[in-house]
Design an enzyme around this catalytic site. Structure first.
Site, short mmCIF file in Angstrom:
data_model
loop_
_atom_site.label_atom_id
_atom_site.label_comp_id
_atom_site.label_asym_id
_atom_site.label_seq_id
_atom_site.Cartn_x
_atom_site.Cartn_y
_atom_site.Cartn_z
N ASP A 94 9.01 11.44 -19.26
CA ASP A 94 7.91 12.25 -19.78
C ASP A 94 8.52 13.33 -20.67
O ASP A 94 9.74 13.46 -20.76
CB ASP A 94 7.06 12.82 -18.65
CG ASP A 94 7.84 13.71 -17.70
OD1 ASP A 94 9.02 14.01 -18.00
OD2 ASP A 94 7.30 14.09 -16.66
N ASP A 273 1.96 5.14 -13.90
CA ASP A 273 2.95 5.77 -13.03
C ASP A 273 2.19 6.68 -12.11
O ASP A 273 1.11 7.16 -12.46
CB ASP A 273 3.95 6.62 -13.83
CG ASP A 273 3.37 7.99 -14.14
OD1 ASP A 273 2.54 8.08 -15.06
OD2 ASP A 273 3.69 8.97 -13.44
N CYS A 311 1.62 -8.50 3.01
CA CYS A 311 2.70 -7.98 2.15
C CYS A 311 4.02 -8.65 2.52
O CYS A 311 4.30 -8.88 3.70
CB CYS A 311 2.81 -6.47 2.35
SG CYS A 311 4.12 -5.70 1.38
N CYS A 313 7.06 -7.35 1.62
CA CYS A 313 8.17 -6.41 1.45
C CYS A 313 9.07 -6.45 2.68
O CYS A 313 8.69 -6.97 3.73
CB CYS A 313 7.65 -4.99 1.19
SG CYS A 313 7.17 -4.07 2.67
N CYS A 316 7.44 -4.93 5.83
CA CYS A 316 6.40 -5.74 6.46
C CYS A 316 6.95 -7.05 7.04
O CYS A 316 6.39 -7.58 8.00
CB CYS A 316 5.28 -6.01 5.46
SG CYS A 316 4.34 -4.52 5.06
N HIS A 342 7.64 0.01 1.31
CA HIS A 342 6.37 -0.70 1.27
C HIS A 342 5.51 -0.18 0.12
O HIS A 342 4.90 -0.97 -0.62
CB HIS A 342 5.61 -0.58 2.59
CG HIS A 342 4.18 -1.01 2.47
ND1 HIS A 342 3.81 -2.33 2.49
CD2 HIS A 342 3.06 -0.30 2.23
CE1 HIS A 342 2.49 -2.41 2.28
NE2 HIS A 342 2.02 -1.19 2.13
#
Ligand SMILES: [Zn+2]
Length: 386
Positions: A94, A273, A311, A313, A316, A342
């Site tokens: 940014d 974002d 999920c 991930c 998980c 996660h």
């Protein structure tokens, strides 16, 4: 006009959703894309390898934080931000303006730029539009943002107009600074213009008109999700994307609630974002496919299911809600890490699944199914004060 390649691969017929890709000096980025936020050169608690495993191909880093600490010279001496933080994929920075406005003390906005005092040690600084570009170039970013002036809404029409005029002037100076840097052999990053104007559609259109004199590589939608409410925010998104060129990526700054992402993609946004998914995760709240899950809720004390049964991930695949609840209750740092893993995976993969739906021509169905499930709260305990 621009040497930043953005390819549109598919456009949904029933909505304005798009699937595309662009390539930076650090690889390809598929859109729609969610960018995890690495505020001070780190996505809190996670390693670069974990971010790669979550599927992230671009991160956001905050110029204000890195400029104050460790400083651009240090980052440059260490080979640039990618090498410094051990991240080899793309980075968007940014301009620093938003954090100057929200974190620093005694700031004064004038045509020169923003004068402020560091929130760390009280030292005085001037951030001019040219500085914002030079600092981002010094960090070695792949995509830089123009310095803009954000107006806090509600604001008087005169204040909005003044901020739009300044945003346009500053963007022109920043653009010229990048051209100057390119003349010296640096400034290789892409540069996005930022549409401001709050919730005044006429001012947003006027801002875009002023900015479009320059060949920006992409466009950011600024000044939204600052308290105006989802429906007005989405109305502005729809307005902006209708006037922005289809051939350039569009980035909705600071927005990352799953429902907002899905709705903004439907209106033609490509990049997002948001610091909230990881910030909330460290405090024990995560989004799952059926809504918002408060890990510490006593109802999960003996729950063998993963946070989100859908999920895939690491968290998980491996751990139960009961274990995560225990980690948070015991103040174990691993809880923050696993919840953050996660959270990043969930948002990055949501954008990836949205992309697949656009490519397959079924975004409207995907959106309807997502929203129905997300609002169902199936598999969740009754919200405790949530
Ligand atoms: Zn997960």
């Amino acid at each position: 006009m621009t040497d930043f390649p953005f390819q549109l691969e598919a456009q949904d017929r029933a909505t304005a959703a798009r699937a595309g890709r662009f390539t930076t000096r650090h690889g390809e980025v598929l859109t729609p894309a969610f960018m995890p936020v690495g505020t001070a050169g780190s996505v809190k608690t996670l390693t670069p390898d974990e971010l790669v495993a979550a599927g992230a191909d671009i991160l956001l880093a905050n110029t204000y934080h890195l400029y104050l600490r460790p400083g651009v010279d240090t980052v440059r001496r260490m080979g640039g931000l990618h090498r410094f933080m051990g991240w080899s994929r793309s980075i968007l920075t940014d301009s620093g303006g938003f954090q100057v406005m929200s974190l620093s003390e005694l700031r004064t906005v004038s045509d020169r730029g923003v004068e402020f005092r560091s929130h760390l040690d009280g030292s005085r600084h001037l951030l001019a539009p040219e500085d914002a570009i030079r600092i981002q170039d010094g960090l070695g970013t792949d995509i830089a943002m123009s310095l803009d002036e954000l107006v806090r809404m509600p604001a008087e029409a005169g204040a909005v107009r003044e901020a739009v005029d300044r945003t346009v002037r500053w963007a022109g100076r920043g653009f010229a600074e990048r051209e100057r840097l390119r003349g010296e052999g640096s400034g290789g990053m892409a540069l996005f213009g930022i549409v401001q104007g709050g919730t005044d559609a006429t001012e947003r259109a006027r801002c875009f008109e002023g900015l479009s004199r320059h060949g920006f590589d992409g466009w950011a939608l600024g000044g939204l999700w600052v308290g105006e409410g989802r429906s007005l925010g989405l109305e502005m998104v729809e307005h902006d994307t209708a006037m922005l060129p289809a051939s350039r990526p569009r980035y909705l700054m600071g927005v990352g609630h799953p429902v907002d992402l899905i709705e903004a993609v439907a209106r033609g946004v490509d990049m997002f974002d948001c610091v909230l998914p990881t910030r909330n995760a460290r405090r024990g709240t995560v989004f799952v496919s059926t809504g918002r899950l408060v890990v510490k809720n006593a109802a999960y004390a003996n729950d063998e299911r993963p946070l989100d049964p859908e999920c895939d991930c690491y968290t998980c695949r491996r751990f139960s809600r009961a274990y995560l609840r225990h980690l948070f209750a015991a103040g174990e740092l691993l809880g923050m890490r696993l919840a953050s893993l996660h959270a990043v995976h969930q948002m990055v993969s949501l954008a990836r699944r949205a992309r697949a739906a656009v490519v397959e021509g079924r975004y409207a169905e995907f959106r309807a199914a997502f929203l129905e499930k997300f609002r169902s709260r199936a598999t969740l305990a009754p919200a405790a004060g949530a």
